[in-house]
Structures are given as C-alpha cells and as structure tokens.
Design an enzyme around this catalytic site. Structure first.
Site, PDB file in Angstrom:
ATOM      1  CG  ASP A 130      12.694  -9.902 -84.627  1.00  0.00           C
ATOM      2  OD1 ASP A 130      11.882  -9.895 -83.694  1.00  0.00           O
ATOM      3  OD2 ASP A 130      13.807  -9.345 -84.557  1.00  0.00           O
ATOM      4  CG  HIS A 131      13.132  -6.292 -88.147  1.00  0.00           C
ATOM      5  ND1 HIS A 131      14.179  -6.091 -88.993  1.00  0.00           N
ATOM      6  CD2 HIS A 131      13.680  -6.546 -86.931  1.00  0.00           C
ATOM      7  CE1 HIS A 131      15.319  -6.221 -88.324  1.00  0.00           C
ATOM      8  NE2 HIS A 131      15.029  -6.501 -87.081  1.00  0.00           N
ATOM      9  CG  ASP A 180      10.426  -6.281 -83.335  1.00  0.00           C
ATOM     10  OD1 ASP A 180       9.930  -7.064 -82.497  1.00  0.00           O
ATOM     11  OD2 ASP A 180      11.623  -6.307 -83.666  1.00  0.00           O
ATOM     12  CD  GLU A 195      17.335  -8.695 -90.722  1.00  0.00           C
ATOM     13  OE1 GLU A 195      17.530  -7.473 -90.678  1.00  0.00           O
ATOM     14  OE2 GLU A 195      18.083  -9.484 -91.327  1.00  0.00           O
ATOM     15  CG  ASP A 235      12.395  -7.953 -80.242  1.00  0.00           C
ATOM     16  OD1 ASP A 235      12.226  -8.626 -81.280  1.00  0.00           O
ATOM     17  OD2 ASP A 235      12.815  -6.789 -80.240  1.00  0.00           O
ATOM     18  CG  ASN A 264      10.725 -17.349 -87.197  1.00  0.00           C
ATOM     19  OD1 ASN A 264      11.459 -16.393 -86.952  1.00  0.00           O
ATOM     20  ND2 ASN A 264      10.704 -17.934 -88.374  1.00  0.00           N
TER      21      ASN A 264
END
Length: 182
Positions: free
Chosen positions: A126-127, A130, A123, A105, A58
């Site tokens: 991360d998204h 993004d 997850e 990424d 992270n």
C-alpha cells in the site's frame, strides 16, 4: 551493521501496526463516513453466484495506483514539457481519478480489517503504491500549473516524497501518524 538491527527488522515485520491519530475536518466528518458506508458494498466471503467474489485489499490498492498512473500518463503524453495546456477533459479525468485513488486507498485498509487479511506485506505494498502515486500526482500538478521541467518542479516532487517518507518513518519510531485538523 546495517541501517536496522535484526530486532528492528523483526519488529517492523511482525509487531508494527499502522495507526493514525487525528484527522482533518473534511476527513472526519465527510470522507470517513463515506468510506465506511462504501466498504460495506465490497464482498467479504466467496460467493460463487455473485458477480464479484471476495475483494482482496491489495487489488483495491493496485486499482488505486492505476487510477493515478493512467490519467497522469495521458496528461504527460499531451504535455511532455509540462507546460503545454492539455484538453480540458484530461483535467476532469485527472480530478475524478484522484478522488477514486483516494477512495481505493482508504478502502483497502478497511477491507483488510473487515476480512482479517491485514499483513505487513499489504501495508508495504500500500505504501509503496502510495509513494509511486505521489510522483504521478506531482507531475499532474506541475502540468496543470504549467510549471515545466525546472528545478522548482524537481524540488516539488522531492519535497512531496520526503514528507511522505518522513511521515512513515515517524509511524515506525513513534508508533503512529498524526494529522492536523486542516
């Protein structure tokens, strides 16, 4: 009844695995080998003598987000109307930081798998990062192309976010994300 049932929420939290199928020519033959080579330099275990200790996935995600937000913000500072040309060094910094973001990424997931620290939160984090990066990347592209504040610029940002989220909805319902060769 909400958008998702209790069973769907449980599946999303505990059973969902992010899986990607297919890759572009550049991704498969250039970027993936580069990222696999680069991730080997990230520390896996805590070593008190090392300059850098264990690298949390992270952290890589957050560094990538910062690499998108800061240069795009500098660009927006110089061109608040998204039409005024900015100094050439800002374009170069943006290009380099987009590459760094893309690398971070890719490395965060690889590092999570290497260290056995993959989580549903990781997850989602991360998204989420993004998704935020997508907005800043769109703003940078609009500024570079001197698109200005217009309905077309707004549509570009919305189109990018819709395709981003549609891809992740596909991953939930189909079980994987599919990318084309080009």
């Amino acid at each position: 009844m909400g958008f998702m049932s209790e069973e769907d929420l449980f599946k999303l939290a505990f059973d969902h695995k992010y899986k990607v199928e297919g890759s572009s020519i550049l991704d498969g033959y250039v970027m993936q080998p580069f990222w696999r080579w680069l991730v080997e330099f990230l520390p896996v275990k805590h070593d008190p003598k090392a300059l850098f200790h264990w690298t949390a996935p992270n952290t890589l995600t957050l560094v990538g987000l910062i690499c998108m937000v800061v240069p795009a913000s500098i660009m927006l500072y110089y061109s608040g109307d998204l039409m005024t040309p900015v100094p050439s060094w800002i374009y170069i910094i943006n290009a380099i930081m987009i590459f760094v973001y893309q690398t971070m990424d890719a490395l965060d997931g690889k590092q999570a798998r290497r260290t056995g620290s993959s989580t549903a939160f990781g997850e989602v984090f991360d998204h989420g990062c993004d998704s935020i990066s997508t907005i800043f990347c769109c703003l940078a592209v609009i500024c570079i192309s001197q698109g200005g504040v217009s309905w077309l610029s707004f549509a570009m940002c919305c189109g990018s976010l819709i395709s981003f989220h549609a891809c992740h909805i596909q991953a939930y319902y189909v079980g994987h994300v599919t990318f084309g060769a080009i």
